[in-house]
Motif scaffolding. Structure first.
Motif, PDB file in Angstrom:
ATOM      1  N   GLY A  79       0.787  -1.215  -0.013  1.00  0.00           N
ATOM      2  CA  GLY A  79       0.004  -0.069   0.020  1.00  0.00           C
ATOM      3  C   GLY A  79       0.708   1.337   0.019  1.00  0.00           C
ATOM      4  O   GLY A  79       0.587   2.178  -0.775  1.00  0.00           O
ATOM      5  N   LEU A  80       2.149   1.375   0.740  1.00  0.00           N
ATOM      6  CA  LEU A  80       2.726   2.338   0.681  1.00  0.00           C
ATOM      7  C   LEU A  80       3.637   2.614  -0.409  1.00  0.00           C
ATOM      8  O   LEU A  80       3.486   3.696  -1.202  1.00  0.00           O
ATOM      9  CB  LEU A  80       3.883   2.277   2.157  1.00  0.00           C
ATOM     10  CG  LEU A  80       3.248   1.946   3.469  1.00  0.00           C
ATOM     11  CD1 LEU A  80       4.342   2.098   4.508  1.00  0.00           C
ATOM     12  CD2 LEU A  80       2.429   3.333   3.762  1.00  0.00           C
ATOM     13  N   ASP A  81       3.918   1.582  -0.924  1.00  0.00           N
ATOM     14  CA  ASP A  81       4.590   1.482  -2.376  1.00  0.00           C
ATOM     15  C   ASP A  81       3.532   1.929  -3.343  1.00  0.00           C
ATOM     16  O   ASP A  81       4.037   2.653  -4.207  1.00  0.00           O
ATOM     17  CB  ASP A  81       5.189   0.112  -2.656  1.00  0.00           C
ATOM     18  CG  ASP A  81       6.104   0.218  -3.644  1.00  0.00           C
ATOM     19  OD1 ASP A  81       7.032   0.982  -3.870  1.00  0.00           O
ATOM     20  OD2 ASP A  81       5.871  -0.956  -4.725  1.00  0.00           O
ATOM     21  N   ALA A  82       2.422   1.773  -3.359  1.00  0.00           N
ATOM     22  CA  ALA A  82       1.449   2.158  -4.288  1.00  0.00           C
ATOM     23  C   ALA A  82       1.183   3.636  -4.399  1.00  0.00           C
ATOM     24  O   ALA A  82       0.853   4.248  -5.540  1.00  0.00           O
ATOM     25  CB  ALA A  82      -0.072   1.497  -4.101  1.00  0.00           C
ATOM     26  N   ILE A  83       1.513   4.135  -3.217  1.00  0.00           N
ATOM     27  CA  ILE A  83       1.545   5.871  -3.226  1.00  0.00           C
ATOM     28  C   ILE A  83       3.131   6.251  -3.444  1.00  0.00           C
ATOM     29  O   ILE A  83       3.093   7.668  -3.093  1.00  0.00           O
ATOM     30  CB  ILE A  83       0.786   6.331  -2.095  1.00  0.00           C
ATOM     31  CG1 ILE A  83       1.512   5.963  -0.463  1.00  0.00           C
ATOM     32  CG2 ILE A  83      -0.820   5.831  -2.156  1.00  0.00           C
ATOM     33  CD1 ILE A  83       1.003   6.425   0.520  1.00  0.00           C
ATOM     34  N   GLY A  84       3.924   5.791  -3.638  1.00  0.00           N
ATOM     35  CA  GLY A  84       5.243   6.126  -3.902  1.00  0.00           C
ATOM     36  C   GLY A  84       5.997   6.267  -2.885  1.00  0.00           C
ATOM     37  O   GLY A  84       7.006   7.136  -2.748  1.00  0.00           O
ATOM     38  N   ILE A  85       5.908   5.498  -1.556  1.00  0.00           N
ATOM     39  CA  ILE A  85       6.520   5.892  -0.377  1.00  0.00           C
ATOM     40  C   ILE A  85       7.150   4.528   0.029  1.00  0.00           C
ATOM     41  O   ILE A  85       6.346   3.645  -0.004  1.00  0.00           O
ATOM     42  CB  ILE A  85       5.495   6.464   0.583  1.00  0.00           C
ATOM     43  CG1 ILE A  85       4.939   7.535   0.578  1.00  0.00           C
ATOM     44  CG2 ILE A  85       6.261   6.258   2.158  1.00  0.00           C
ATOM     45  CD1 ILE A  85       3.934   8.087   1.796  1.00  0.00           C
ATOM     46  N   ASP A  86       8.704   4.573   0.018  1.00  0.00           N
ATOM     47  CA  ASP A  86       9.378   3.425   0.155  1.00  0.00           C
ATOM     48  C   ASP A  86       9.176   2.935   1.685  1.00  0.00           C
ATOM     49  O   ASP A  86       9.284   3.667   2.836  1.00  0.00           O
ATOM     50  CB  ASP A  86      10.717   3.791   0.315  1.00  0.00           C
ATOM     51  CG  ASP A  86      11.843   2.627   0.261  1.00  0.00           C
ATOM     52  OD1 ASP A  86      11.304   1.540   0.802  1.00  0.00           O
ATOM     53  OD2 ASP A  86      12.869   2.747  -0.130  1.00  0.00           O
ATOM     54  N   PRO A  87       8.554   1.827   2.060  1.00  0.00           N
ATOM     55  CA  PRO A  87       8.480   1.468   3.284  1.00  0.00           C
ATOM     56  C   PRO A  87       9.633   1.227   4.257  1.00  0.00           C
ATOM     57  O   PRO A  87       9.637   1.459   5.402  1.00  0.00           O
ATOM     58  CB  PRO A  87       7.922   0.059   3.315  1.00  0.00           C
ATOM     59  CG  PRO A  87       7.418  -0.275   1.848  1.00  0.00           C
ATOM     60  CD  PRO A  87       8.078   0.857   0.859  1.00  0.00           C
ATOM     61  N   VAL A  88      10.544   0.964   3.655  1.00  0.00           N
ATOM     62  CA  VAL A  88      11.908   0.944   4.316  1.00  0.00           C
ATOM     63  C   VAL A  88      12.246   2.472   4.976  1.00  0.00           C
ATOM     64  O   VAL A  88      12.619   2.641   6.120  1.00  0.00           O
ATOM     65  CB  VAL A  88      13.053   0.309   3.538  1.00  0.00           C
ATOM     66  CG1 VAL A  88      14.251   0.606   4.406  1.00  0.00           C
ATOM     67  CG2 VAL A  88      12.737  -0.899   3.373  1.00  0.00           C
ATOM     68  N   VAL A  89      11.789   3.327   4.125  1.00  0.00           N
ATOM     69  CA  VAL A  89      12.326   4.805   4.539  1.00  0.00           C
ATOM     70  C   VAL A  89      11.220   5.416   5.684  1.00  0.00           C
ATOM     71  O   VAL A  89      11.753   5.872   6.533  1.00  0.00           O
ATOM     72  CB  VAL A  89      12.001   5.657   3.529  1.00  0.00           C
ATOM     73  CG1 VAL A  89      12.356   7.437   3.727  1.00  0.00           C
ATOM     74  CG2 VAL A  89      13.063   5.255   2.324  1.00  0.00           C
ATOM     75  N   VAL A  90       9.929   4.874   5.629  1.00  0.00           N
ATOM     76  CA  VAL A  90       8.982   4.972   6.644  1.00  0.00           C
ATOM     77  C   VAL A  90       9.414   4.473   7.794  1.00  0.00           C
ATOM     78  O   VAL A  90       9.447   5.128   8.878  1.00  0.00           O
ATOM     79  CB  VAL A  90       7.566   4.479   6.408  1.00  0.00           C
ATOM     80  CG1 VAL A  90       6.831   4.728   7.364  1.00  0.00           C
ATOM     81  CG2 VAL A  90       7.124   5.394   5.065  1.00  0.00           C
ATOM     82  N   ARG A  91       9.861   3.383   8.021  1.00  0.00           N
ATOM     83  CA  ARG A  91      10.531   2.542   9.406  1.00  0.00           C
ATOM     84  C   ARG A  91      11.647   3.306   9.790  1.00  0.00           C
ATOM     85  O   ARG A  91      11.862   3.494  11.051  1.00  0.00           O
ATOM     86  CB  ARG A  91      10.538   1.199   8.906  1.00  0.00           C
ATOM     87  CG  ARG A  91       9.303   0.379   8.961  1.00  0.00           C
ATOM     88  CD  ARG A  91       9.733  -1.189   8.975  1.00  0.00           C
ATOM     89  NE  ARG A  91      10.362  -1.611   7.707  1.00  0.00           N
ATOM     90  CZ  ARG A  91       9.490  -2.210   6.663  1.00  0.00           C
ATOM     91  NH1 ARG A  91       8.195  -2.002   6.795  1.00  0.00           N
ATOM     92  NH2 ARG A  91       9.992  -2.526   5.565  1.00  0.00           N
ATOM     93  N   THR A  92      12.606   3.506   8.779  1.00  0.00           N
ATOM     94  CA  THR A  92      13.558   4.498   9.281  1.00  0.00           C
ATOM     95  C   THR A  92      13.663   5.462   9.857  1.00  0.00           C
ATOM     96  O   THR A  92      13.876   6.198  11.047  1.00  0.00           O
ATOM     97  CB  THR A  92      14.698   4.492   8.120  1.00  0.00           C
ATOM     98  OG1 THR A  92      15.105   3.425   7.587  1.00  0.00           O
ATOM     99  CG2 THR A  92      15.836   5.352   8.271  1.00  0.00           C
TER     100      THR A  92
END
Length: 176
Positions: A79-92
């Motif tokens: 879902g995050l990838d679908a809006i162009g947000i890298d999930p790894v970056v969100v966790r970082t």
């Protein structure tokens, strides 16, 4: 690739900014059959996941399952990838910040100059104002403003600076 509706984009963007990527509460005005249909489609596409709600932490309920239990909705990595947000970056970013979860979504859209600035500050050697200006095309006062306003104040990141011999003042992003 499936094109997102405005509602889907809004739900996922808000979820990316919340602790644990919680998708609830849903946007105002989205309830009843419309909410059930939108959420059902997003679950089917793998963008949202229904998980057990932690009532002690007062997580919002999507639906009750009985015996005082219920489920909530979270945005998945897909879902995050679908809006162009890298999930790894969100966790970082979540690990780096002390507070202000609503700022995460805007903090790291891939390919932005702010993302480039953060990447430069995360390097072991840090970055000088001149190096950042060369990489981003920003003026020196804009860089200082971004570090002070966006990174320190808005995102709550720990940006340090120190004078390094044979090099100008070096800015670094330190965790914790």
């Amino acid at each position: 690739m499936t094109k997102l509706t405005d509602t889907q984009t809004l739900i996922l963007t808000r979820a990316s900014a919340r602790p644990g990527n919680l998708a609830l509460p849903l946007p105002e005005g989205l309830h009843g059959a419309a909410a059930k249909m939108a959420v059902g489609r997003m679950i089917k596409l793998g963008w949202l996941e229904e998980v057990e709600s932690n009532l002690r932490r007062k997580q919002p309920l999507w639906r009750e399952t009985g015996d005082g239990h219920g489920t909530t909705l979270i945005a998945t990595d897909a879902g995050l990838d679908a809006i162009g947000i890298d999930p790894v970056v969100v966790r970082t970013m979540a690990a780096l910040r002390d507070a202000k979860p609503e700022a995460i979504a805007a903090a790291q859209r891939p390919g932005t100059k702010q993302a480039q600035l953060i990447a430069m500050l995360e390097r072991p050697e840090g970055a000088t104002i001149a190096e950042i200006a060369e990489a981003t095309g920003w003026k020196h006062h804009s860089i200082r403003g971004a570090i002070s306003g966006a990174l320190k104040n808005k995102l709550g990141l720990n940006v340090t600076s120190e004078k390094v011999k044979d090099r100008a003042r070096v800015y670094s992003l330190k965790s914790g």
